[in-house]
Design a protein around this motif. Structure first.
Motif, PDB file in Angstrom:
ATOM      1  N   THR A   1     -24.561   1.221   9.774  1.00  0.00           N
ATOM      2  CA  THR A   1     -24.519   2.140   8.646  1.00  0.00           C
ATOM      3  C   THR A   1     -23.116   2.674   8.394  1.00  0.00           C
ATOM      4  O   THR A   1     -22.487   3.219   9.307  1.00  0.00           O
ATOM      5  CB  THR A   1     -25.475   3.328   8.915  1.00  0.00           C
ATOM      6  OG1 THR A   1     -26.766   2.818   9.243  1.00  0.00           O
ATOM      7  CG2 THR A   1     -25.588   4.234   7.711  1.00  0.00           C
ATOM      8  N   ASP A   2     -22.651   2.543   7.161  1.00  0.00           N
ATOM      9  CA  ASP A   2     -21.383   3.126   6.740  1.00  0.00           C
ATOM     10  C   ASP A   2     -21.559   4.647   6.723  1.00  0.00           C
ATOM     11  O   ASP A   2     -22.489   5.154   6.087  1.00  0.00           O
ATOM     12  CB  ASP A   2     -21.019   2.610   5.348  1.00  0.00           C
ATOM     13  CG  ASP A   2     -19.686   3.099   4.841  1.00  0.00           C
ATOM     14  OD1 ASP A   2     -19.030   3.927   5.504  1.00  0.00           O
ATOM     15  OD2 ASP A   2     -19.286   2.646   3.755  1.00  0.00           O
ATOM     16  N   ALA A   3     -20.719   5.364   7.432  1.00  0.00           N
ATOM     17  CA  ALA A   3     -20.832   6.821   7.499  1.00  0.00           C
ATOM     18  C   ALA A   3     -20.643   7.468   6.128  1.00  0.00           C
ATOM     19  O   ALA A   3     -21.253   8.497   5.843  1.00  0.00           O
ATOM     20  CB  ALA A   3     -19.821   7.386   8.494  1.00  0.00           C
ATOM     21  N   HIS A   4     -19.823   6.872   5.278  1.00  0.00           N
ATOM     22  CA  HIS A   4     -19.545   7.448   3.959  1.00  0.00           C
ATOM     23  C   HIS A   4     -19.841   6.415   2.890  1.00  0.00           C
ATOM     24  O   HIS A   4     -18.960   5.649   2.494  1.00  0.00           O
ATOM     25  CB  HIS A   4     -18.088   7.901   3.863  1.00  0.00           C
ATOM     26  CG  HIS A   4     -17.749   8.976   4.852  1.00  0.00           C
ATOM     27  ND1 HIS A   4     -18.197  10.267   4.733  1.00  0.00           N
ATOM     28  CD2 HIS A   4     -17.035   8.934   5.998  1.00  0.00           C
ATOM     29  CE1 HIS A   4     -17.758  10.974   5.754  1.00  0.00           C
ATOM     30  NE2 HIS A   4     -17.053  10.189   6.535  1.00  0.00           N
ATOM     31  N   LEU A   5     -21.079   6.392   2.429  1.00  0.00           N
ATOM     32  CA  LEU A   5     -21.443   5.483   1.346  1.00  0.00           C
ATOM     33  C   LEU A   5     -20.814   5.987   0.057  1.00  0.00           C
ATOM     34  O   LEU A   5     -20.690   7.190  -0.147  1.00  0.00           O
ATOM     35  CB  LEU A   5     -22.963   5.437   1.176  1.00  0.00           C
ATOM     36  CG  LEU A   5     -23.745   4.844   2.332  1.00  0.00           C
ATOM     37  CD1 LEU A   5     -25.243   5.016   2.084  1.00  0.00           C
ATOM     38  CD2 LEU A   5     -23.406   3.378   2.510  1.00  0.00           C
TER      39      LEU A   5
ATOM     40  N   SER B   1     -17.052   3.550  10.417  1.00  0.00           N
ATOM     41  CA  SER B   1     -16.346   4.698   9.876  1.00  0.00           C
ATOM     42  C   SER B   1     -14.851   4.446   9.819  1.00  0.00           C
ATOM     43  O   SER B   1     -14.271   3.919  10.764  1.00  0.00           O
ATOM     44  CB  SER B   1     -16.622   5.947  10.725  1.00  0.00           C
ATOM     45  OG  SER B   1     -15.973   7.067  10.166  1.00  0.00           O
ATOM     46  N   GLY B   2     -14.268   4.833   8.722  1.00  0.00           N
ATOM     47  CA  GLY B   2     -12.818   4.813   8.586  1.00  0.00           C
ATOM     48  C   GLY B   2     -12.232   6.159   8.974  1.00  0.00           C
ATOM     49  O   GLY B   2     -11.019   6.319   9.051  1.00  0.00           O
ATOM     50  N   ASN B   3     -13.110   7.137   9.216  1.00  0.00           N
ATOM     51  CA  ASN B   3     -12.681   8.484   9.573  1.00  0.00           C
ATOM     52  C   ASN B   3     -13.108   8.793  10.999  1.00  0.00           C
ATOM     53  O   ASN B   3     -14.244   8.537  11.374  1.00  0.00           O
ATOM     54  CB  ASN B   3     -13.338   9.531   8.662  1.00  0.00           C
ATOM     55  CG  ASN B   3     -12.952   9.334   7.217  1.00  0.00           C
ATOM     56  OD1 ASN B   3     -11.842   8.928   6.926  1.00  0.00           O
ATOM     57  ND2 ASN B   3     -13.878   9.600   6.316  1.00  0.00           N
ATOM     58  N   SER B   4     -12.204   9.356  11.762  1.00  0.00           N
ATOM     59  CA  SER B   4     -12.576   9.779  13.116  1.00  0.00           C
ATOM     60  C   SER B   4     -12.326  11.278  13.280  1.00  0.00           C
ATOM     61  O   SER B   4     -12.134  11.759  14.385  1.00  0.00           O
ATOM     62  CB  SER B   4     -11.798   8.977  14.164  1.00  0.00           C
ATOM     63  OG  SER B   4     -10.416   9.115  13.962  1.00  0.00           O
ATOM     64  N   ASP B   5     -12.361  12.005  12.147  1.00  0.00           N
ATOM     65  CA  ASP B   5     -12.160  13.447  12.220  1.00  0.00           C
ATOM     66  C   ASP B   5     -13.332  14.099  12.955  1.00  0.00           C
ATOM     67  O   ASP B   5     -14.425  13.543  13.055  1.00  0.00           O
ATOM     68  CB  ASP B   5     -11.990  14.043  10.822  1.00  0.00           C
ATOM     69  CG  ASP B   5     -13.233  13.871   9.969  1.00  0.00           C
ATOM     70  OD1 ASP B   5     -14.093  14.768  10.001  1.00  0.00           O
ATOM     71  OD2 ASP B   5     -13.349  12.825   9.294  1.00  0.00           O
TER      72      ASP B   5
ATOM     73  N   GLY C   1     -23.760   3.356  18.615  1.00  0.00           N
ATOM     74  CA  GLY C   1     -22.333   3.125  18.751  1.00  0.00           C
ATOM     75  C   GLY C   1     -21.604   3.451  17.469  1.00  0.00           C
ATOM     76  O   GLY C   1     -22.217   3.770  16.450  1.00  0.00           O
ATOM     77  N   VAL C   2     -20.286   3.359  17.535  1.00  0.00           N
ATOM     78  CA  VAL C   2     -19.424   3.579  16.375  1.00  0.00           C
ATOM     79  C   VAL C   2     -18.375   2.477  16.370  1.00  0.00           C
ATOM     80  O   VAL C   2     -17.758   2.194  17.400  1.00  0.00           O
ATOM     81  CB  VAL C   2     -18.722   4.954  16.432  1.00  0.00           C
ATOM     82  CG1 VAL C   2     -17.794   5.141  15.235  1.00  0.00           C
ATOM     83  CG2 VAL C   2     -19.743   6.085  16.506  1.00  0.00           C
ATOM     84  N   VAL C   3     -18.191   1.859  15.209  1.00  0.00           N
ATOM     85  CA  VAL C   3     -17.147   0.856  15.013  1.00  0.00           C
ATOM     86  C   VAL C   3     -16.203   1.423  13.970  1.00  0.00           C
ATOM     87  O   VAL C   3     -16.628   1.768  12.861  1.00  0.00           O
ATOM     88  CB  VAL C   3     -17.734  -0.496  14.542  1.00  0.00           C
ATOM     89  CG1 VAL C   3     -16.635  -1.479  14.219  1.00  0.00           C
ATOM     90  CG2 VAL C   3     -18.684  -1.057  15.594  1.00  0.00           C
ATOM     91  N   HIS C   4     -14.936   1.547  14.330  1.00  0.00           N
ATOM     92  CA  HIS C   4     -13.948   2.106  13.401  1.00  0.00           C
ATOM     93  C   HIS C   4     -13.314   1.005  12.566  1.00  0.00           C
ATOM     94  O   HIS C   4     -13.090  -0.108  13.049  1.00  0.00           O
ATOM     95  CB  HIS C   4     -12.869   2.878  14.180  1.00  0.00           C
ATOM     96  CG  HIS C   4     -13.420   4.096  14.838  1.00  0.00           C
ATOM     97  ND1 HIS C   4     -13.668   5.259  14.158  1.00  0.00           N
ATOM     98  CD2 HIS C   4     -13.804   4.322  16.119  1.00  0.00           C
ATOM     99  CE1 HIS C   4     -14.165   6.165  14.993  1.00  0.00           C
ATOM    100  NE2 HIS C   4     -14.267   5.609  16.187  1.00  0.00           N
ATOM    101  N   ARG C   5     -13.053   1.343  11.301  1.00  0.00           N
ATOM    102  CA  ARG C   5     -12.374   0.420  10.401  1.00  0.00           C
ATOM    103  C   ARG C   5     -10.888   0.596  10.523  1.00  0.00           C
ATOM    104  O   ARG C   5     -10.429   1.716  10.693  1.00  0.00           O
ATOM    105  CB  ARG C   5     -12.776   0.704   8.950  1.00  0.00           C
ATOM    106  CG  ARG C   5     -14.120   0.179   8.659  1.00  0.00           C
ATOM    107  CD  ARG C   5     -14.294   0.127   7.155  1.00  0.00           C
ATOM    108  NE  ARG C   5     -15.710   0.184   6.901  1.00  0.00           N
ATOM    109  CZ  ARG C   5     -16.299   1.012   6.075  1.00  0.00           C
ATOM    110  NH1 ARG C   5     -15.604   1.839   5.356  1.00  0.00           N
ATOM    111  NH2 ARG C   5     -17.575   1.004   5.937  1.00  0.00           N
TER     112      ARG C   5
END
Length: 142
Positions: A73-77, A101-105, A119-123
């Motif tokens: 799932t994209d965190a920010h659709l 996610s492209g954001n890790s804030d 899990g989380v996969v960063h872009r």
């Protein structure tokens, strides 16, 4: 297409998984280019994308119809909240997510953590990152 408000909460029946069996993954991603790249990468890793949803309604419909093992799932659709979609899939249907996610804030990561992610996969993502996340998710889903 099923309407979200017309669907009673129902957990998806879990498929029996054996070690090494390919995962069936529902992609929840609004960007067609990223969805295509993820589909190709997952196929290269031996897994199956059983559907691509661009909205919450599509995600719920595909989850009920396809019975995936997990959602990516994209965190920010675009125009929507992927974290809320993942929360809905988990609470209403027992389907857990790996997030993109492209954001890790801190705020984004805190919201992701509340959904009990696999899990989380960063872009930008790499095949290695994707493989690790999917392998770990498969172990957690046994």
């Amino acid at each position: 297409m099923l309407r979200i408000d017309a669907i009673a909460k129902q957990h998806l029946p879990h498929r029996t998984r054996t070690p090494g069996q390919p995962l069936r993954v529902l992609l929840v991603e609004h960007d067609p280019g990223i969805a295509d790249a993820l589909s190709v990468a997952m196929a290269d890793l031996g897994h199956t994308v059983c559907g691509i949803a661009r909205t919450e309604c599509e995600a719920v419909d595909l989850a009920l119809r396809e019975r995936p093992d997990l959602a990516m799932t994209d965190a920010h659709l675009g125009g929507g909240d992927g974290i809320a979609v993942a929360r809905r899939l988990n609470l209403d249907h027992g389907l857990r997510s790996i997030f993109l996610s492209g954001n890790s804030d801190h705020g984004t990561m805190a919201r992701i953590t509340e959904t009990y992610p696999l899990g989380v996969v960063h872009r930008p993502f790499s095949h290695a990152q994707l493989k690790i996340a999917l392998d770990l998710a498969a172990r957690r889903l046994r």
